[in-house]
Design a protein around this motif. Structure first.
Motif, PDB file in Angstrom:
ATOM      1  N   CYS A  17       0.846  -1.191   0.000  1.00  0.00           N
ATOM      2  CA  CYS A  17       0.000   0.000   0.000  1.00  0.00           C
ATOM      3  C   CYS A  17       0.885   1.247   0.000  1.00  0.00           C
ATOM      4  CB  CYS A  17      -0.900  -0.007   1.234  1.00  0.00           C
ATOM      5  SG  CYS A  17      -1.933   1.459   1.380  1.00  0.00           S
ATOM      6  N   PRO A  18       0.610   2.214  -0.887  1.00  0.00           N
ATOM      7  CA  PRO A  18       1.437   3.426  -0.935  1.00  0.00           C
ATOM      8  C   PRO A  18       1.259   4.339   0.280  1.00  0.00           C
ATOM      9  CG  PRO A  18      -0.245   3.458  -2.659  1.00  0.00           C
ATOM     10  CD  PRO A  18      -0.359   2.156  -1.952  1.00  0.00           C
ATOM     11  N   ASP A  21       2.198   1.307   3.819  1.00  0.00           N
ATOM     12  CA  ASP A  21       3.229   0.281   3.598  1.00  0.00           C
ATOM     13  C   ASP A  21       2.798  -1.122   4.032  1.00  0.00           C
ATOM     14  OD1 ASP A  21       4.984   2.064   2.399  1.00  0.00           O
ATOM     15  OD2 ASP A  21       5.925   2.600   4.307  1.00  0.00           O
ATOM     16  N   ASN A  22       1.500  -1.351   4.195  1.00  0.00           N
ATOM     17  CA  ASN A  22       1.000  -2.690   4.496  1.00  0.00           C
ATOM     18  C   ASN A  22       1.134  -3.560   3.250  1.00  0.00           C
ATOM     19  OD1 ASN A  22      -0.505  -4.789   5.834  1.00  0.00           O
ATOM     20  ND2 ASN A  22      -2.235  -4.200   4.556  1.00  0.00           N
ATOM     21  N   GLU A  23       1.554  -4.803   3.427  1.00  0.00           N
ATOM     22  CA  GLU A  23       1.651  -5.741   2.311  1.00  0.00           C
ATOM     23  C   GLU A  23       0.516  -6.748   2.416  1.00  0.00           C
ATOM     24  OE1 GLU A  23       5.491  -7.550   2.117  1.00  0.00           O
ATOM     25  OE2 GLU A  23       6.486  -5.663   1.661  1.00  0.00           O
ATOM     26  N   GLN A  24      -0.171  -6.972   1.297  1.00  0.00           N
ATOM     27  CA  GLN A  24      -1.218  -7.981   1.268  1.00  0.00           C
ATOM     28  C   GLN A  24      -1.278  -8.622  -0.100  1.00  0.00           C
ATOM     29  OE1 GLN A  24      -4.411  -5.169   2.362  1.00  0.00           O
ATOM     30  NE2 GLN A  24      -5.607  -6.090   0.723  1.00  0.00           N
ATOM     31  N   VAL A  25      -1.904  -9.788  -0.159  1.00  0.00           N
ATOM     32  CA  VAL A  25      -1.988 -10.581  -1.383  1.00  0.00           C
ATOM     33  C   VAL A  25      -3.327 -10.303  -2.052  1.00  0.00           C
ATOM     34  CG1 VAL A  25      -2.010 -12.921  -2.308  1.00  0.00           C
ATOM     35  CG2 VAL A  25      -0.515 -12.363  -0.408  1.00  0.00           C
ATOM     36  N   ILE A  26      -3.273 -10.033  -3.380  1.00  0.00           N
ATOM     37  CA  ILE A  26      -4.498  -9.814  -4.142  1.00  0.00           C
ATOM     38  C   ILE A  26      -4.462 -10.664  -5.410  1.00  0.00           C
ATOM     39  CG2 ILE A  26      -4.844  -7.471  -3.258  1.00  0.00           C
ATOM     40  CD1 ILE A  26      -3.858  -6.398  -5.918  1.00  0.00           C
ATOM     41  N   PHE A  27      -5.639 -10.941  -5.948  1.00  0.00           N
ATOM     42  CA  PHE A  27      -5.784 -11.737  -7.166  1.00  0.00           C
ATOM     43  C   PHE A  27      -5.664 -10.833  -8.381  1.00  0.00           C
ATOM     44  CE2 PHE A  27      -8.688 -14.269 -10.066  1.00  0.00           C
ATOM     45  CZ  PHE A  27      -7.769 -15.270 -10.297  1.00  0.00           C
ATOM     46  N   CYS A  36      -7.129  -1.763   1.063  1.00  0.00           N
ATOM     47  CA  CYS A  36      -6.129  -2.080   2.076  1.00  0.00           C
ATOM     48  C   CYS A  36      -6.861  -2.388   3.382  1.00  0.00           C
ATOM     49  CB  CYS A  36      -5.178  -0.907   2.254  1.00  0.00           C
ATOM     50  SG  CYS A  36      -3.952  -1.155   3.554  1.00  0.00           S
ATOM     51  N   VAL A  37      -6.460  -3.456   4.058  1.00  0.00           N
ATOM     52  CA  VAL A  37      -7.130  -3.847   5.293  1.00  0.00           C
ATOM     53  C   VAL A  37      -6.771  -2.929   6.456  1.00  0.00           C
ATOM     54  CG1 VAL A  37      -7.431  -6.260   4.656  1.00  0.00           C
ATOM     55  CG2 VAL A  37      -5.362  -5.566   5.823  1.00  0.00           C
ATOM     56  N   VAL A  38      -5.685  -2.164   6.339  1.00  0.00           N
ATOM     57  CA  VAL A  38      -5.262  -1.282   7.425  1.00  0.00           C
ATOM     58  C   VAL A  38      -5.860   0.113   7.280  1.00  0.00           C
ATOM     59  CG1 VAL A  38      -3.264  -0.211   8.535  1.00  0.00           C
ATOM     60  CG2 VAL A  38      -3.131  -2.575   7.764  1.00  0.00           C
ATOM     61  N   CYS A  39      -5.645   0.743   6.116  1.00  0.00           N
ATOM     62  CA  CYS A  39      -6.066   2.140   5.964  1.00  0.00           C
ATOM     63  C   CYS A  39      -7.283   2.333   5.060  1.00  0.00           C
ATOM     64  CB  CYS A  39      -4.905   2.987   5.453  1.00  0.00           C
ATOM     65  SG  CYS A  39      -4.411   2.638   3.756  1.00  0.00           S
TER      66      CYS A  39
END
Length: 62
Positions: A17-18, A21-27, A36-39
């Motif tokens: 995420c810009p 900076d959270n990293e997550q997996v997307i299709f 983004c699950v955080v912001c």
């Protein structure tokens, strides 16, 4: 009879995420908006076939 081996043509991406900076997996072919699950920022939006990514791709997962 000839057997055909079908390869999976779709991928998953680990994106960053810009904003937070959270990293997550997307299709790769997401059919809904991915947030983004955080912001809560939009990371990908559907565009017919493949989704339009709005985040940095960190890794391509197989």
């Amino acid at each position: 009879m000839v057997q055909q081996i079908r390869e999976n043509r779709s991928k998953f991406f680990k994106v960053k995420c810009p904003d937070c900076d959270n990293e997550q997996v997307i299709f790769e072919k997401a059919s809904t908006v991915v947030k983004c699950v955080v912001c809560g920022r939009d990371l990908a939006t559907p565009a017919g076939g493949r989704a339009t990514l709005k985040a940095e791709i960190v890794q391509e997962l197989k």
